[in-house]
Design a protein around this motif. Structure first.
Motif, PDB file in Angstrom:
ATOM      1  N   GLU A 182      -2.058   2.599  16.345  1.00 51.97           N
ATOM      2  CA  GLU A 182      -0.612   2.670  16.114  1.00 51.97           C
ATOM      3  C   GLU A 182      -0.107   1.590  15.169  1.00 51.97           C
ATOM      4  OE1 GLU A 182      -1.145   0.527  20.145  1.00 51.97           O
ATOM      5  OE2 GLU A 182      -2.081   2.182  19.028  1.00 51.97           O
ATOM      6  N   VAL A 183      -0.991   0.726  14.690  1.00 48.49           N
ATOM      7  CA  VAL A 183      -0.612  -0.339  13.762  1.00 48.49           C
ATOM      8  C   VAL A 183      -1.290  -0.103  12.415  1.00 48.49           C
ATOM      9  CG1 VAL A 183      -0.604  -2.819  13.318  1.00 48.49           C
ATOM     10  CG2 VAL A 183      -0.373  -1.971  15.665  1.00 48.49           C
ATOM     11  N   ALA A 184      -0.492  -0.058  11.348  1.00 52.58           N
ATOM     12  CA  ALA A 184      -1.021   0.199  10.006  1.00 52.58           C
ATOM     13  C   ALA A 184      -0.986  -1.072   9.165  1.00 52.58           C
ATOM     14  CB  ALA A 184      -0.199   1.277   9.316  1.00 52.58           C
ATOM     15  N   VAL A 185      -2.024  -1.276   8.362  1.00 51.05           N
ATOM     16  CA  VAL A 185      -1.994  -2.347   7.366  1.00 51.05           C
ATOM     17  C   VAL A 185      -1.085  -1.904   6.231  1.00 51.05           C
ATOM     18  CG1 VAL A 185      -3.360  -3.659   5.700  1.00 51.05           C
ATOM     19  CG2 VAL A 185      -4.306  -3.149   7.959  1.00 51.05           C
ATOM     20  N   SER A 186      -0.064  -2.704   5.923  1.00 53.72           N
ATOM     21  CA  SER A 186       0.927  -2.324   4.909  1.00 53.72           C
ATOM     22  C   SER A 186       0.708  -3.022   3.574  1.00 53.72           C
ATOM     23  CB  SER A 186       2.343  -2.630   5.412  1.00 53.72           C
ATOM     24  OG  SER A 186       2.480  -4.019   5.706  1.00 53.72           O
ATOM     25  N   HIS A 187       0.080  -4.209   3.593  1.00 53.83           N
ATOM     26  CA  HIS A 187      -0.125  -4.996   2.384  1.00 53.83           C
ATOM     27  C   HIS A 187      -1.506  -5.640   2.427  1.00 53.83           C
ATOM     28  CE1 HIS A 187       4.254  -4.817   2.881  1.00 53.83           C
ATOM     29  NE2 HIS A 187       4.396  -5.122   1.603  1.00 53.83           N
ATOM     30  N   ILE A 188      -2.122  -5.789   1.252  1.00 53.24           N
ATOM     31  CA  ILE A 188      -3.404  -6.486   1.167  1.00 53.24           C
ATOM     32  C   ILE A 188      -3.375  -7.519   0.042  1.00 53.24           C
ATOM     33  CG2 ILE A 188      -4.772  -4.575   2.112  1.00 53.24           C
ATOM     34  CD1 ILE A 188      -5.667  -4.006  -0.816  1.00 53.24           C
ATOM     35  N   ASN A 189      -4.211  -8.525   0.180  1.00 49.84           N
ATOM     36  CA  ASN A 189      -4.354  -9.559  -0.843  1.00 49.84           C
ATOM     37  C   ASN A 189      -5.318  -9.064  -1.918  1.00 49.84           C
ATOM     38  OD1 ASN A 189      -5.535 -12.017  -2.168  1.00 49.84           O
ATOM     39  ND2 ASN A 189      -4.149 -13.068  -0.758  1.00 49.84           N
ATOM     40  N   LEU A 190      -4.898  -9.082  -3.164  1.00 46.83           N
ATOM     41  CA  LEU A 190      -5.737  -8.557  -4.238  1.00 46.83           C
ATOM     42  C   LEU A 190      -6.851  -9.518  -4.653  1.00 46.83           C
ATOM     43  CD1 LEU A 190      -3.230  -6.690  -6.570  1.00 46.83           C
ATOM     44  CD2 LEU A 190      -4.782  -5.762  -4.856  1.00 46.83           C
ATOM     45  N   ASN A 191      -6.804 -10.758  -4.196  1.00 44.57           N
ATOM     46  CA  ASN A 191      -7.891 -11.685  -4.511  1.00 44.57           C
ATOM     47  C   ASN A 191      -9.101 -11.461  -3.609  1.00 44.57           C
ATOM     48  OD1 ASN A 191      -6.571 -13.018  -6.603  1.00 44.57           O
ATOM     49  ND2 ASN A 191      -5.678 -14.562  -5.246  1.00 44.57           N
ATOM     50  N   ASP A 192      -8.859 -11.252  -2.314  1.00 44.47           N
ATOM     51  CA  ASP A 192      -9.987 -11.148  -1.384  1.00 44.47           C
ATOM     52  C   ASP A 192      -9.890  -9.977  -0.405  1.00 44.47           C
ATOM     53  OD1 ASP A 192      -8.017 -12.005   0.363  1.00 44.47           O
ATOM     54  OD2 ASP A 192      -8.884 -13.988   0.711  1.00 44.47           O
ATOM     55  N   GLY A 193      -8.847  -9.140  -0.540  1.00 44.60           N
ATOM     56  CA  GLY A 193      -8.741  -7.948   0.299  1.00 44.60           C
ATOM     57  C   GLY A 193      -8.280  -8.189   1.717  1.00 44.60           C
ATOM     58  N   THR A 194      -7.860  -9.414   2.045  1.00 40.50           N
ATOM     59  CA  THR A 194      -7.425  -9.703   3.411  1.00 40.50           C
ATOM     60  C   THR A 194      -6.080  -9.054   3.715  1.00 40.50           C
ATOM     61  OG1 THR A 194      -6.520 -11.805   2.596  1.00 40.50           O
ATOM     62  CG2 THR A 194      -8.688 -11.864   3.643  1.00 40.50           C
ATOM     63  N   VAL A 195      -5.794  -8.908   5.007  1.00 34.99           N
ATOM     64  CA  VAL A 195      -4.560  -8.269   5.470  1.00 34.99           C
ATOM     65  C   VAL A 195      -3.373  -9.175   5.159  1.00 34.99           C
ATOM     66  CG1 VAL A 195      -3.291  -7.457   7.493  1.00 34.99           C
ATOM     67  CG2 VAL A 195      -5.755  -7.019   7.299  1.00 34.99           C
ATOM     68  N   GLU A 196      -2.340  -8.604   4.516  1.00 35.23           N
ATOM     69  CA  GLU A 196      -1.133  -9.361   4.173  1.00 35.23           C
ATOM     70  C   GLU A 196       0.133  -8.791   4.814  1.00 35.23           C
ATOM     71  OE1 GLU A 196      -0.790 -12.127   2.678  1.00 35.23           O
ATOM     72  OE2 GLU A 196      -2.579 -12.475   1.467  1.00 35.23           O
ATOM     73  N   GLY A 197       0.013  -7.649   5.491  1.00 31.93           N
ATOM     74  CA  GLY A 197       1.192  -7.086   6.135  1.00 31.93           C
ATOM     75  C   GLY A 197       0.814  -6.002   7.128  1.00 31.93           C
TER      76      GLY A 197
ATOM     77  N   LEU B 286       0.806  -1.217   0.000  1.00 29.65           N
ATOM     78  CA  LEU B 286       0.000   0.000   0.000  1.00 29.65           C
ATOM     79  C   LEU B 286       0.842   1.270   0.000  1.00 29.65           C
ATOM     80  CD1 LEU B 286      -2.851  -1.019   2.487  1.00 29.65           C
ATOM     81  CD2 LEU B 286      -2.836  -1.098  -0.022  1.00 29.65           C
ATOM     82  N   SER B 287       2.104   1.187   0.391  1.00 25.80           N
ATOM     83  CA  SER B 287       2.950   2.375   0.418  1.00 25.80           C
ATOM     84  C   SER B 287       3.499   2.727  -0.964  1.00 25.80           C
ATOM     85  CB  SER B 287       4.115   2.186   1.398  1.00 25.80           C
ATOM     86  OG  SER B 287       4.988   1.161   0.948  1.00 25.80           O
ATOM     87  N   THR B 288       3.653   1.746  -1.832  1.00 21.01           N
ATOM     88  CA  THR B 288       4.230   1.982  -3.155  1.00 21.01           C
ATOM     89  C   THR B 288       3.256   1.695  -4.293  1.00 21.01           C
ATOM     90  OG1 THR B 288       5.058  -0.279  -3.367  1.00 21.01           O
ATOM     91  CG2 THR B 288       6.502   1.325  -2.255  1.00 21.01           C
ATOM     92  N   GLY B 289       2.214   0.934  -4.025  1.00 20.26           N
ATOM     93  CA  GLY B 289       1.290   0.516  -5.080  1.00 20.26           C
ATOM     94  C   GLY B 289       1.783  -0.665  -5.880  1.00 20.26           C
ATOM     95  N   ARG B 290       2.973  -1.163  -5.571  1.00 19.01           N
ATOM     96  CA  ARG B 290       3.532  -2.278  -6.321  1.00 19.01           C
ATOM     97  C   ARG B 290       2.866  -3.585  -5.912  1.00 19.01           C
ATOM     98  NH1 ARG B 290       9.963  -3.865  -7.189  1.00 19.01           N
ATOM     99  NH2 ARG B 290       9.557  -5.839  -8.246  1.00 19.01           N
ATOM    100  N   VAL B 291       2.686  -4.474  -6.891  1.00 21.49           N
ATOM    101  CA  VAL B 291       2.074  -5.775  -6.641  1.00 21.49           C
ATOM    102  C   VAL B 291       3.143  -6.860  -6.715  1.00 21.49           C
ATOM    103  CG1 VAL B 291       0.400  -7.477  -7.465  1.00 21.49           C
ATOM    104  CG2 VAL B 291      -0.171  -5.041  -7.503  1.00 21.49           C
TER     105      VAL B 291
END
Length: 362
Positions: A303-318, A279-284
């Motif tokens: 204080e905790v940010a979601v950094s990555h998401i799964n593009l198939n189902d939107g779940t938290v990846e980082g 999510l910080s760079t837009g890179r997949v």
């Protein structure tokens, strides 16, 4: 010899016996990787599970002496559409049938793995019994619906090390908090200039800090993160005291320690082709994954940010902590098997460790 997979909902799949003749029970899951069956078989995160591979031909490059992720197979059972009886590869030292037989892993081939995968996607992962030879199908149906697979608090103790050990390397001292680590995580930490101190899952924060680590990596492992409350408690005590990186189960345990929540996915993410967006760079990135649980995004503190998401189902990846040197990913940057797009995360961890050393004046 004939064989059967009987699911907890009464569905029966037929095939031919492969590997060790006998019976096993466990959670039935599928993996979509096209290669890497040796790494999958020996991945501790599969402890207690019957793994079905969706790629139709398995075993064509044999079994070799190098591609292990632990010292023995960890799956309860194994299912393929076709097992290659005569592998061809310059590194091969054997075939998959004899490997499964030697390690007493019951398996099936000739199963309609496409139909099995569609069934699990539609109804979710479920308990199952794999059996070969003469069996009573009705009795197995009743048993599959009631007999629990190896799960809960028994899984992590089955795959963690009993005593600490050290892989000597560079000057940076990294504790690998082991809930069922894949060997390639240790290899990568060693490769980027670390002495890796592998500590058991029951280690306390005092045990870990006594090793005077420059950073802590929290490993992958099997099962539900909520079944490892002692790991959550230890990680919570370490917050703010040392830089940390979590991988897969380690990511989930870190989220729980930070005040978040986790939940079970319908059929999990297992394979080497899962798209993840930074999510910080837009890179997949195309990632290697193996998990049945995920972090609930809305449960995370500010204080905790979601950094990555799964593009198939939107779940938290980082996740990344906004103030502390802490981050985690749900997928496997070490791959084995799978794409190597995310190996840069190990270098990011080392930069974070070195940056913290500079602040502390060590």
């Amino acid at each position: 010899m004939q064989g059967f997979l009987v699911l907890a909902d009464g569905t029966v799949f037929t095939g031919e016996a492969l590997g060790y003749p006998g019976r096993c029970h466990g959670e039935v899951v599928f993996n979509t990787s096209m290669t890497g069956y040796q790494e999958i078989l020996t991945d501790p995160s599969y402890c207690g599970q019957i793994v079905a591979l969706t790629y139709p031909l398995i075993g064509n490059y044999g079994i070799n002496a190098e591609d292990w992720e632990s010292q023995r197979p960890q799956v309860a059972g194994f299912i393929v559409h076709e097992a290659c009886p005569r592998p061809s590869h310059w590194r091969a030292t054997g075939d998959i049938n004899h490997y499964l037989k030697e390690n007493r892993i019951p398996a099936l081939q000739g199963v309609d793995t496409r139909a099995l995968t569609r069934h699990l996607r539609r109804h979710g992962t479920m308990r199952g019994i794999l059996a070969t030879g003469e069996v009573d199908i009705e009795a197995l149906k009743a048993l599959a619906a009631t007999e629990p697979p190896l799960s809960g608090p028994k899984l992590v103790p089955a795959v963690t090390n009993k005593e600490p050990f050290t892989v000597e390397g560079g000057e940076r001292r990294i504790v690998l908090y082991n809930f069922g680590v894949k060997e390639n995580i240790i290899r990568w930490l060693h490769r980027v200039g670390c002495t890796v101190m592998v500590m058991p899952a029951r280690s306390t924060a005092a045990d870990i800090l006594a090793a005077r680590p420059h950073g802590v990596a929290i490993s992958n492992g099997p099962g539900d993160p909520k079944d490892v409350p002692y790991g959550v408690a230890t990680i919570r005590e370490l917050l703010g005291k040392v830089p940390m990186m979590g991988i897969c189960l380690g990511h989930q345990l870190l989220a729980l320690a930070l005040g978040g929540d986790t939940y079970k996915l319908p059929f999990g993410h297992r394979g080497g082709n899962h798209p993840v967006k930074d999510l910080s760079t837009g890179r997949v990135y195309i990632t290697s994954q193996n998990h049945g649980y995920a972090v609930r995004a809305e449960s995370l503190p500010g204080e905790v940010a979601v950094s990555h998401i799964n593009l198939n189902d939107g779940t938290v990846e980082g996740l990344r902590h906004r103030q502390l040197p802490i981050f985690s990913v749900q997928y496997h940057p070490e791959s084995s098997p799978g794409p190597t797009d995310s190996e840069y995360l190990f270098h990011e961890f080392i930069q974070m460790v070195d940056g913290n050393l500079g602040k502390e004046g060590h």
